[in-house]
Design a protein around this motif. Structure first.
Motif, PDB file in Angstrom:
ATOM      1  N   UNK A   1      -6.816  13.546 -13.186  1.00 55.95           N
ATOM      2  CA  UNK A   1      -7.925  12.563 -12.334  1.00 55.95           C
ATOM      3  C   UNK A   1      -7.188  11.483 -11.805  1.00 55.95           C
ATOM      4  N   UNK A   2      -7.851  11.270 -10.839  1.00 56.21           N
ATOM      5  CA  UNK A   2      -7.482  10.157  -9.539  1.00 56.21           C
ATOM      6  C   UNK A   2      -6.953   9.003 -10.473  1.00 56.21           C
ATOM      7  N   UNK A   3      -7.439   8.259 -11.164  1.00 57.36           N
ATOM      8  CA  UNK A   3      -6.481   7.147 -11.823  1.00 57.36           C
ATOM      9  C   UNK A   3      -5.172   7.773 -12.744  1.00 57.36           C
ATOM     10  N   UNK A   4      -5.157   8.731 -12.679  1.00 61.13           N
ATOM     11  CA  UNK A   4      -3.832   9.234 -13.718  1.00 61.13           C
ATOM     12  C   UNK A   4      -2.428   9.555 -12.984  1.00 61.13           C
ATOM     13  N   UNK A   5      -2.702   9.663 -11.603  1.00 62.32           N
ATOM     14  CA  UNK A   5      -2.193  10.840 -10.605  1.00 62.32           C
ATOM     15  C   UNK A   5      -0.842   9.942 -10.061  1.00 62.32           C
ATOM     16  N   UNK A   6      -0.132  10.876  -9.733  1.00 66.59           N
ATOM     17  CA  UNK A   6       1.232  10.290  -9.499  1.00 66.59           C
ATOM     18  C   UNK A   6       1.053   9.852  -7.753  1.00 66.59           C
ATOM     19  N   UNK A   7       1.081   8.735  -8.203  1.00 70.93           N
ATOM     20  CA  UNK A   7       0.473   8.426  -6.370  1.00 70.93           C
ATOM     21  C   UNK A   7       1.835   8.414  -5.517  1.00 70.93           C
ATOM     22  N   UNK A   8       3.457   8.715  -5.735  1.00 70.85           N
ATOM     23  CA  UNK A   8       4.476   9.060  -5.020  1.00 70.85           C
ATOM     24  C   UNK A   8       3.896  10.445  -4.625  1.00 70.85           C
ATOM     25  N   UNK A   9       3.518  10.917  -4.875  1.00 73.63           N
ATOM     26  CA  UNK A   9       3.392  12.282  -3.996  1.00 73.63           C
ATOM     27  C   UNK A   9       2.085  12.783  -3.638  1.00 73.63           C
ATOM     28  N   UNK A  10       1.195  11.648  -2.946  1.00 79.08           N
ATOM     29  CA  UNK A  10       0.076  11.506  -2.536  1.00 79.08           C
ATOM     30  C   UNK A  10       0.978  10.941  -0.680  1.00 79.08           C
ATOM     31  N   UNK A  11       0.554  11.417  -0.257  1.00 80.78           N
ATOM     32  CA  UNK A  11       0.400  11.837   1.633  1.00 80.78           C
ATOM     33  C   UNK A  11       0.101  10.111   2.497  1.00 80.78           C
ATOM     34  N   UNK A  12       1.075   9.800   2.557  1.00 80.73           N
ATOM     35  CA  UNK A  12       1.112   8.439   3.146  1.00 80.73           C
ATOM     36  C   UNK A  12       1.127   7.862   4.706  1.00 80.73           C
ATOM     37  N   UNK A  13       1.308   9.490   5.343  1.00 78.52           N
ATOM     38  CA  UNK A  13       1.083   9.465   6.517  1.00 78.52           C
ATOM     39  C   UNK A  13       0.347   9.848   7.033  1.00 78.52           C
ATOM     40  N   UNK A  14      -0.455  10.620   6.024  1.00 74.21           N
ATOM     41  CA  UNK A  14      -2.222  11.037   6.289  1.00 74.21           C
ATOM     42  C   UNK A  14      -2.944   9.813   5.595  1.00 74.21           C
ATOM     43  N   UNK A  15      -2.233   9.169   4.714  1.00 73.42           N
ATOM     44  CA  UNK A  15      -3.252   7.926   4.611  1.00 73.42           C
ATOM     45  C   UNK A  15      -3.513   6.463   5.658  1.00 73.42           C
ATOM     46  N   UNK A  16      -2.347   6.693   6.468  1.00 69.20           N
ATOM     47  CA  UNK A  16      -1.800   5.958   7.220  1.00 69.20           C
ATOM     48  C   UNK A  16      -3.011   6.399   8.359  1.00 69.20           C
ATOM     49  N   UNK A  17      -3.058   8.172   9.239  1.00 66.25           N
ATOM     50  CA  UNK A  17      -3.845   7.879   9.893  1.00 66.25           C
ATOM     51  C   UNK A  17      -5.730   7.774   9.511  1.00 66.25           C
ATOM     52  N   UNK A  18      -5.789   8.541   8.276  1.00 63.20           N
ATOM     53  CA  UNK A  18      -7.321   8.158   8.142  1.00 63.20           C
ATOM     54  C   UNK A  18      -7.127   6.670   8.340  1.00 63.20           C
ATOM     55  N   UNK A  19      -6.665   5.990   8.160  1.00 67.72           N
ATOM     56  CA  UNK A  19      -6.889   4.505   7.722  1.00 67.72           C
ATOM     57  C   UNK A  19      -6.794   3.853   9.435  1.00 67.72           C
ATOM     58  N   UNK A  20      -6.185   4.361  10.018  1.00 68.73           N
ATOM     59  CA  UNK A  20      -6.389   4.152  11.405  1.00 68.73           C
ATOM     60  C   UNK A  20      -7.929   4.819  12.013  1.00 68.73           C
ATOM     61  N   UNK A  21      -7.600   5.883  11.935  1.00 68.60           N
ATOM     62  CA  UNK A  21      -9.421   6.600  11.832  1.00 68.60           C
ATOM     63  C   UNK A  21     -10.221   5.874  11.306  1.00 68.60           C
ATOM     64  N   UNK A  22     -10.147   5.430  10.448  1.00 66.79           N
ATOM     65  CA  UNK A  22     -11.167   4.443   9.944  1.00 66.79           C
ATOM     66  C   UNK A  22     -11.822   3.255  10.240  1.00 66.79           C
ATOM     67  N   UNK A  23     -10.726   2.371  10.230  1.00 68.28           N
ATOM     68  CA  UNK A  23     -11.161   1.015  11.452  1.00 68.28           C
ATOM     69  C   UNK A  23     -11.364   1.298  12.994  1.00 68.28           C
ATOM     70  N   UNK A  24     -11.280   2.420  13.577  1.00 66.18           N
ATOM     71  CA  UNK A  24     -11.246   2.816  14.844  1.00 66.18           C
ATOM     72  C   UNK A  24     -12.415   2.993  14.958  1.00 66.18           C
ATOM     73  N   UNK A  25     -13.379   3.527  13.856  1.00 69.50           N
ATOM     74  CA  UNK A  25     -14.814   3.349  13.288  1.00 69.50           C
ATOM     75  C   UNK A  25     -16.007   2.662  13.173  1.00 69.50           C
ATOM     76  N   UNK A  26     -14.958   1.742  12.298  1.00 65.42           N
ATOM     77  CA  UNK A  26     -15.862   0.707  11.868  1.00 65.42           C
ATOM     78  C   UNK A  26     -15.690  -0.330  13.121  1.00 65.42           C
TER      79      UNK A  26
END
Length: 420
Positions: A265-290
């Protein structure tokens, strides 16, 4: 049947199945858009696949299965019209003029598929069936698979789809590209369908009946269509919000399952495996939308996922902020999923009793067969120390769970709770 013939038949079936999974929606979109008749295009393509299964074992699988299927389907459409205004029908003229054309190439920019999504969002089509119609027509999912996402029986979903297609034919809805001023009233339905397709693809990757290959293709197609929609409609903050939402969800793909295939489940996931570049791209898109100041549910859902993903940068989850975002979401779009998730967020923000109260406020009839509700209920009851009731809710959730990895996780939680 000799071994050679059996092998040829197996190869033919395998290639036809692969073509169906990879290209059905794209081929259907091409045919329906040019012929201006969804039902006829579906029939013609179905006959083409049947012909492939009959002839390929004898003649061999063609070098380009897509092109073969396209040619056969166009021939079938022409035969359907051979007794009626063949020479005068514009659709026939279009097909005849491209009789030797190859099948459409890889969907680098699938304009026809996106056009067909907008056609299926026509205001004359019942809003309750638009998403299902898009999933079947454009993305090639069958009624049984779609039904599971809408919590209805396959028979009921099949009836809805038949009625929708009948209405399309009776109303004479033309498969034509909408005018620019019509896009705004149809965009939300298109985004809903793309989001639903991504969700079904994600479940397929988790091991349901969809199959990993088809599920992976569906996930990729969903993200690609979301990206295309956001690019084609830069003034739609919600289109950008959906793209950000899918990218944020996809950024955690590598951490959802352990090495043995166990669900995490999400709260137990090893976040070091998450794709930081993809997260940063998504955040940029979201800020532009906001910055467009056009708030909507997809942007709020993306903001919630972005908040979860902050754990990879800060080491903590801002539960108070997530709970507040869910409050805004349910005010704007009070779906069952949002209401259930809000209750869990309230609990994790510090008040299990308030979370359980929020969960109890949801219409009981709407959650009878909604698996996430029973998982959430078990979690909140356990937090409140109501072990017996929590066990019963976990058992109910297990009965509604079809994904093997998720079943194993819930079974482990149930056994742990039962042994306390």
């Amino acid at each position: 049947m000799t071994q050679a013939l059996r092998h040829a038949a197996f190869a033919a079936h395998r290639h036809a199945e692969q073509a169906a999974r990879a290209s059905y929606g794209r081929l259907l979109a091409w045919l329906a858009y040019r012929w201006r008749d969804l039902a006829a295009a579906e029939d013609a393509l179905a006959e083409a696949f049947a012909s492939a299964l009959e002839s390929w074992p004898q003649t061999g699988v063609p070098e380009s299965p897509d092109a073969w299927l396209m040619t056969a389907a166009k021939r079938n459409l022409l035969q359907m019209q051979r007794h009626a205004r063949v020479a005068a029908d514009p659709a026939v003229t279009i097909l005849l003029g491209e009789a030797d054309a190859a099948a459409p190439g890889a969907p680098l920019i699938p304009d026809e598929r996106l056009t067909l999504l907008f056609v299926c969002a026509h205001p004359a089509i019942d809003p309750a069936v638009r998403t299902a119609l898009m999933l079947q027509t454009v993305l090639g999912l069958d009624a049984k698979r779609i039904a599971s996402a809408f919590l209805v029986s396959p028979a009921a979903m099949a009836q809805r789809l038949v009625r929708a297609k009948t209405k399309i034919a009776q109303a004479g809805i033309r498969f034509e590209e909408p005018e620019a001023h019509e896009l705004a009233e149809r965009i939300h339905a298109v985004l809903e369908a793309i989001y639903a397709a991504y969700g079904l693809g994600w479940e397929g990757l988790a091991g349901d009946a969809l199959g990993v290959a088809q599920a992976s293709n569906l996930v990729e197609e969903s993200i690609h269509l979301a990206d295309l929609t956001a690019s084609l409609l830069p003034g739609s903050a919600e289109a950008a919000g959906l793209l950000a939402l899918l990218l944020l969800c996809e950024s955690r793909q590598a951490a959802r399952y352990g090495q043995a295939g166990e669900f995490i489940p999400l709260h137990l996931q090893d976040c070091s495996l998450w794709d930081k570049a993809l997260i940063q791209r998504a955040n940029h898109i979201l800020w532009a939308a906001a910055a467009q100041r056009q708030p909507g549910p997809f942007q709020l859902e993306a903001a919630i996922q972005a908040a979860h993903c902050q754990r990879v940068f800060t080491g903590s989850v801002p539960w108070q902020g997530i709970a507040q975002l869910y409050h805004q979401l349910v005010q704007m779009s009070p779906t069952i999923g949002a209401l259930v998730s809000r209750a869990v967020a309230i609990c994790d923000a510090g008040s299990a009793s308030d979370g359980l109260e929020a969960l109890n406020g949801i219409d009981a009839a709407a959650v009878t067969a909604y698996q996430p509700y029973w998982v959430a209920r078990a979690y909140l009851l356990a937090k409140q120390g109501q072990r017996v009731e929590a066990v019963a809710s976990y058992q109910r959730a297990l009965g509604l769970t079809t994904l093997p990895a998720v079943r194993a996780y819930l079974q482990a939680r149930l056994e742990s709770l039962s042994n306390e």
